[in-house]
Write a protein that holds these residues in place. Structure first.
Motif, mmCIF file in Angstrom:
data_model
loop_
_atom_site.group_PDB
_atom_site.id
_atom_site.type_symbol
_atom_site.label_atom_id
_atom_site.label_comp_id
_atom_site.label_asym_id
_atom_site.label_seq_id
_atom_site.Cartn_x
_atom_site.Cartn_y
_atom_site.Cartn_z
ATOM 1 N N GLU B 245 -1.469 30.432 -2.755
ATOM 2 C CA GLU B 245 -0.113 30.437 -3.299
ATOM 3 C C GLU B 245 0.434 29.019 -3.439
ATOM 4 O OE1 GLU B 245 1.627 32.753 -0.293
ATOM 5 O OE2 GLU B 245 0.262 34.407 -0.728
ATOM 6 N N LEU B 246 0.046 28.137 -2.497
ATOM 7 C CA LEU B 246 0.567 26.775 -2.576
ATOM 8 C C LEU B 246 -0.039 26.044 -3.763
ATOM 9 C CD1 LEU B 246 0.617 25.731 1.164
ATOM 10 C CD2 LEU B 246 2.444 26.632 -0.261
ATOM 11 N N GLU B 248 -1.029 27.480 -6.488
ATOM 12 C CA GLU B 248 -0.403 28.044 -7.686
ATOM 13 C C GLU B 248 1.001 27.501 -7.875
ATOM 14 O OE1 GLU B 248 -0.778 32.292 -7.691
ATOM 15 O OE2 GLU B 248 -2.791 32.062 -8.520
ATOM 16 N N ALA B 249 1.742 27.389 -6.757
ATOM 17 C CA ALA B 249 3.102 26.852 -6.869
ATOM 18 C C ALA B 249 3.063 25.473 -7.491
ATOM 19 C CB ALA B 249 3.745 26.790 -5.484
ATOM 20 N N SER B 250 2.076 24.681 -7.074
ATOM 21 C CA SER B 250 1.985 23.330 -7.591
ATOM 22 C C SER B 250 1.583 23.328 -9.056
ATOM 23 C CB SER B 250 0.985 22.545 -6.749
ATOM 24 O OG SER B 250 0.765 21.289 -7.300
ATOM 25 N N TYR B 251 0.573 24.139 -9.420
ATOM 26 C CA TYR B 251 0.183 24.216 -10.836
ATOM 27 C C TYR B 251 1.369 24.646 -11.688
ATOM 28 C CZ TYR B 251 -4.638 24.242 -9.106
ATOM 29 O OH TYR B 251 -5.802 23.937 -8.489
ATOM 30 N N ALA B 252 2.148 25.612 -11.173
ATOM 31 C CA ALA B 252 3.262 26.144 -11.953
ATOM 32 C C ALA B 252 4.342 25.093 -12.179
ATOM 33 C CB ALA B 252 3.854 27.362 -11.267
ATOM 34 N N LEU B 253 4.320 24.033 -11.360
ATOM 35 C CA LEU B 253 5.287 22.953 -11.578
ATOM 36 C C LEU B 253 4.734 21.923 -12.546
ATOM 37 C CD1 LEU B 253 6.518 22.398 -7.939
ATOM 38 C CD2 LEU B 253 7.838 23.299 -9.834
ATOM 39 N N GLY B 254 3.559 22.215 -13.109
ATOM 40 C CA GLY B 254 2.978 21.269 -14.049
ATOM 41 C C GLY B 254 2.331 20.091 -13.364
ATOM 42 N N VAL B 255 1.748 20.348 -12.187
ATOM 43 C CA VAL B 255 1.045 19.279 -11.491
ATOM 44 C C VAL B 255 -0.439 19.440 -11.765
ATOM 45 C CG1 VAL B 255 0.570 18.261 -9.234
ATOM 46 C CG2 VAL B 255 2.795 19.292 -9.700
ATOM 47 N N PRO B 256 -1.121 18.376 -12.188
ATOM 48 C CA PRO B 256 -2.554 18.523 -12.455
ATOM 49 C C PRO B 256 -3.336 18.848 -11.185
ATOM 50 C CG PRO B 256 -1.768 16.312 -13.031
ATOM 51 C CD PRO B 256 -0.609 17.054 -12.495
ATOM 52 N N LYS B 257 -4.546 19.365 -11.397
ATOM 53 C CA LYS B 257 -5.337 19.865 -10.271
ATOM 54 C C LYS B 257 -5.604 18.791 -9.216
ATOM 55 C CE LYS B 257 -9.371 22.640 -9.304
ATOM 56 N NZ LYS B 257 -10.272 23.628 -9.883
ATOM 57 N N VAL B 264 -0.898 18.371 -2.149
ATOM 58 C CA VAL B 264 -0.500 19.651 -1.548
ATOM 59 C C VAL B 264 -1.579 20.173 -0.590
ATOM 60 C CG1 VAL B 264 0.100 22.050 -1.988
ATOM 61 C CG2 VAL B 264 0.975 20.254 -3.485
#
Lengths: 323, 370, 259
Positions: B245-246, B248-257, B264
């Protein structure tokens, strides 16, 4: 309308994968590949460096029990791994026979018998046993334990001497195969215990309660529900422990009297293991001597590899089974 | 008709509910019985041995335990039933197994502490063996401590980046064949005997620098071969514990992998990662065999340069002193004292690492902060 | 700010398995669109394709077209990371970053991307986002405490604040209230009503009363059968869907008569 459109396209930058992503992913993959390279390097370098002695060897490497790998005036290079491989397997086998039942008992104690708080402490103590460096085991075994074991050895030789393993006379130093095996058993105890403990703790509650609900005593519950379920894990743990015992160097090198022969007598000196032989011989070895030690190291590598692979296989079979 | 007469060893059956529920009132040994029986066995056996004039704790304990196992089985079989007897026998055996495991641990730790304290002092920790000949009542482990710090420090510097990045590859990126191959060969690497790791570096060094080159760097590389798989395994486990979930939360903020991993995933797992690395360090810090082959045994002087010839370490120091046991009685005695004191030092270092790992995992895991 | 989403002929696959089939719909800006349907009918999967989050799952792929105003989200040259900055997401379980304070959680979008901003600008964004999320009054005195210390409902509002702090055009919500108690749920629903003034909001929910309360338009998804892909059955104004839907299937679902 058109202005907002153009701003939209500007806001979302089109383009390639990001540089940072590519660099990071490749670094990670590079690290993984490096590990493969290191392992290949281990195999290749050992093979290459062992060749010079193996080609000069005039005895059969796999069957000979001789050890004179350095050519001198009038001395041929003759050496073989047979007696050392025998000693290695014998020491590991003694350790395994002694440690496995006790480890199962401790694991059962921790999981099913001890009060919970005590169990956590015990788990910690067993981990502690695993953390003690092997050279300290060697020191303890050599200076303290072998003297304590002497009366037991005399007892064994006196009353069980008719078994070839325990035939007398007892070595006066106590630096025998049995002593080495006992110390190895203590060293691999935590490995087997940890593994058994894990599988025993994983026995589904439903299985255990089913047994208890049928009126089983605790032992009957363990025999019918826990042991069958945990058997592959225990076997896997025992084999991992054996892998450790096969490769263990210092404790054996310090406890066993240096000699090289094949003997079934556990109460006299005579045998030697591959790992200990390397550690003892290396400081004085030169030329083909070093190369010969690398060659037997390769044999040790192969033996432990086979045992460890088999252990992983047994353990992973169990995983597939439970999932 | 009293309801309080439940579960006694007396077999007399009353009337009323008792006869009705007969099957439930089995004869049972009282709770304190096993403990009392054990005490009796111990006293009897010690007395017998003492009368024979051969009192020694080890045989007394062994015989008393055996006697107890027999006595409890027989008394349970007589008073209770054979199934319970078997259960009690196994319980006894399981307790014995535990006792058997405690004996070597206690024996080893107590010998190391008792013998080690004879020479374990500030002097011992702060001087080297430079210029000390075996028969001198002098010398210490300072040079070995320095060597241990340099070699294990270097090994950590080599192992942590490789091990951590490999774990990241396996957990976050790996797919298909390469991932399987890496997982498989890390397993293989875990099983490499330490002496073989030493031989590997010997062979490598021979090809690169020529024969007979021993130095601290070679030792560090050998230890890395042993440390890397441990770091990979523990890091993998810790990274897997980070909830998806963490990420995904980061990806959903538009943070690259890669930034998600660096900012994170790694910070969330940092306590576990550190603990794993410290425990890996604790494992290799006691390694002796590969260092005998790669870092040599001859050094007696203080030096911190890993490229400048032999380098002494604590475990090799112990081995070296054991090698001097056979010298003259005096020199042998000093060597033994030094070996025990060095063993005590080494165990203290390992314990300290263990304790640090515990504290790190307790106080720096994200959930317990603040 | 708010943008329209146009989906045409979208199919979603996990490996060989087709999870969602042939969805075509328009999601209007400055409104709340609810996705309803039974479990496993693909509504969450579909939601995740809107900001390309499904790509995180190995083996997931998509056929069809998703337009964000005039941007083709699945154009090969479009960076999924940039798409996600435009289309924010709130998850089923509140997932504040455990290593960060409340303050840092709110500006996580900028912080994690290494964007530099002045202290004042950061303070402004934090206060605005938290006010938008109806959380400011509750946490303004403990901004530098860990976000994990908040209650479940507060955590979820913190996650909403985190999503709005990067100023996306669209906000996707995947069952945002399913793990919350009724009072926290009410707080989130009030918040959704307020946020729709500035954002395009899409919410997946299992709770039909919730869909009826918060949404302007409702889309009903259903499975053709076990092992079959999920489909969009009907979409329309919430009032209409809940009172006189066109499809029998929808009516059965709404009135509690399944299949």
């Amino acid at each position: 309308m058109t202005t907002t459109d153009s701003s939209t396209t500007a806001e979302v930058p089109k383009g390639r994968r990001r540089l940072g992503d590519i660099a990071f992913a490749n670094t990670a993959r590079g690290a993984g590949l490096l590990i493969l390279a290191i392992l290949a390097g281990v195999a290749i370098f050992l093979v290459v460096q062992s060749l010079s002695s193996l080609t000069a060897n005039e005895a059969n490497f796999f069957t000979s029990t001789e050890w004179s790998p350095e050519s001198g005036p009038g001395d041929a290079v003759r050496f073989g791994v047979a007696s050392l491989a025998f000693g290695t397997v014998l020491a590991a086998a003694i350790a395994l026979v002694l440690a496995t039942p006790v480890a199962i008992g401790i694991a059962l104690f921790i999981v099913y018998y001890a009060p919970r708080r005590l169990a956590a402490l015990l788990g910690y103590l067993v981990d502690l046993l695993a953390a003690i460096p092997s050279v300290v085991y060697g020191l303890w075994g050599l200076v303290y334990l072998v003297d304590q074991l002497q009366p037991i050895y005399r007892f064994l030789a006196a009353y069980l001497g008719w078994i070839p393993l325990f035939a007398g006379p007892v070595s006066t130093t106590g630096r025998t195969m049995l002593s080495a095996g006992i110390v190895l058993a203590v060293m691999i105890l935590p490995i087997i215990t940890a593994m058994s403990r894990d599988v025993f703790a994983q026995v589904p509650q439903a299985h255990r309660e089913a047994a208890l609900a049928l009126g089983a005593t605790r032992w009957e519950m363990i025999r019918t529900a826990v042991l069958p379920f945990g058997r592959p894990g225990v076997i896997g743990g025992a084999m991992l422990g054996m892998g450790r015992a096969l490769g263990e160097t210092m404790a054996v090198a310090m406890i066993l009297s240096p000699s090289i022969a094949i003997s079934f007598n556990l109460l006299q000196s005579g045998n030697q293991t591959i790992a200990a032989h390397i550690a003892l011989q290396y400081p004085e070895a030169t030329g083909t001597g070093v190369s010969a030690l690398i060659a037997i190291g390769l044999v040790l590598f192969a033996i432990t590899l086979v045992v460890n692979m088999a252990a992983r296989f047994v353990v992973s079979r169990r995983k597939e089974f439970t999932e | 008709m009293t309801t309080t007469t439940q579960r006694t060893a007396s077999g007399s059956s009353g009337e009323g509910p008792r006869t009705e529920n007969q099957g439930f009132y089995t004869r049972q040994l009282p709770k304190y019985f096993p403990a009392a029986l054990l005490a009796i066995c111990a006293v009897v056996v010690s007395a017998v041995f003492a009368l024979l004039g051969a009192f020694h704790p080890v045989p007394v304990a062994v015989v008393a335990a055996l006697l107890y196992l027999v006595a409890i089985t027989v008394s349970s079989a007589v008073i209770e039933n054979s199934r319970r007897a078997k259960d009690r026998l196994v319980t006894g055996i399981v307790y014995c197994c535990f006792a058997i495991a405690v004996v070597p641990l206690v024996s080893l730790l107590s010998t190391v502490v008792v013998y080690g304290l004879e020479r374990f002092n500030l002097y011992f920790l702060s001087v080297s063996m430079n210029g000390v000949i075996p028969s001198m009542d002098a010398g210490g482990v300072y040079h070995a401590i320095v060597g241990t710090l340099v070699i294990t420090g270097l090994a950590t510097l080599i192992s942590v980046p490789i091990g951590l990045m490999t774990a990241i590859y396996v957990v976050e990126y790996g797919r298909g064949r390469l991932k399987q191959a890496i997982t498989f060969f890390v397993d293989v690497m875990t099983g490499i005997p330490s002496i073989v790791a030493g031989l590997f570096v010997v062979a490598l060094w021979m090809m690169v620098f020529g024969p007979g080159q021993t130095n601290g760097l070679a030792g560090a590389v050998a230890l890395s071969v042993l440390m890397i798989p441990v770091v990979v395994r523990s890091s993998e486990e810790m990274l897997r514990l980070v909830p998806n979930e963490l990420r995904e939360a980061s990806y959903a903020l538009g943070v690259p992998k890669w930034l998600t991993i660096v900012k994170v995933v790694l910070p969330t797992a940092v306590a576990g990662l550190t603990t794993g690395i410290i425990l890996a360090l604790a494992r290799v810090i006691g390694e002796t065999a590969p260092l005998i082959l790669t870092a040599g045994m001859a050094s007696t002087r203080i030096q911190a340069n890993p490229l400048d010839g032999d380098m002494m370490t604590l475990p090799v120091f112990i081995y070296q002193q054991v090698g001097n046991l056979g010298l003259s009685a005096e020199a042998g005695a000093y060597a033994e004292e030094r070996a025990w004191a060095a063993a005590l030092t080494l165990i203290l270092v390992v314990m300290l690492l263990f304790l640090t790992a515990r504290l790190v995992s307790r106080f720096f895991s994200p959930n317990s902060r603040g | 700010m708010a943008k329209r989403i146009d989906v045409s002929d979208l199919n979603v696959y996990y490996g060989d398995f087709k999870a969602v089939e042939d969805v075509t719909m328009t999601i209007e800006p400055r409104s709340v669109t609810a996705f309803i349907g039974s479990s496993g009918c693909g509504k969450s999967t579909f939601l995740r394709t809107l900001n390309r989050m499904h790509e995180v799952t190995p083996g997931a792929r998509v056929q069809g077209k998703v337009m964000l105003d005039n941007l083709d989200v699945y154009d090969p040259s479009v960076d999924p990371v940039a798409v996600r900055r435009e289309i924010g997401m709130v998850f089923q379980r509140a997932n504040p970053f455990p290593t960060m304070s409340i303050y840092d959680n709110v500006i996580a979008g900028a912080k994690l991307n290494n964007q530099r901003m002045s202290k004042r600008r950061a303070d402004e964004i934090v206060e605005r986002s938290l006010r938008d999320a109806n959380l400011w009054e509750e946490v303004k005195d403990r901004l530098h405490k860990p976000g994990a210390g908040l209650s479940g409902g507060q955590q979820q509002r913190l996650c909403i604040a985190r999503a709005t702090a990067v100023e996306p055009a669209v906000l996707l919500m995947d069952e945002p209230c399913s793990a919350l108690d009724p009072i926290s749920t009410l707080a989130i629903e009030d918040l959704i009503a307020k946020l729709k003034e500035n954002y395009t909001i899409v919410i997946v929910t299992h709770n039909m009363q919730q869909a009826a309360r918060v949404s302007d338009r409702t889309a009903f998804f259903n499975l053709a059968g076990t092992g079959q892909p999920g489909r969009l059955i009907e979409m329309g104004d919430t009032n209409k869907i809940f009172t006189k839907p066109d499809q029998k299937e929808t009516e059965n679902y709404i009135t509690g008569r399944f299949g």
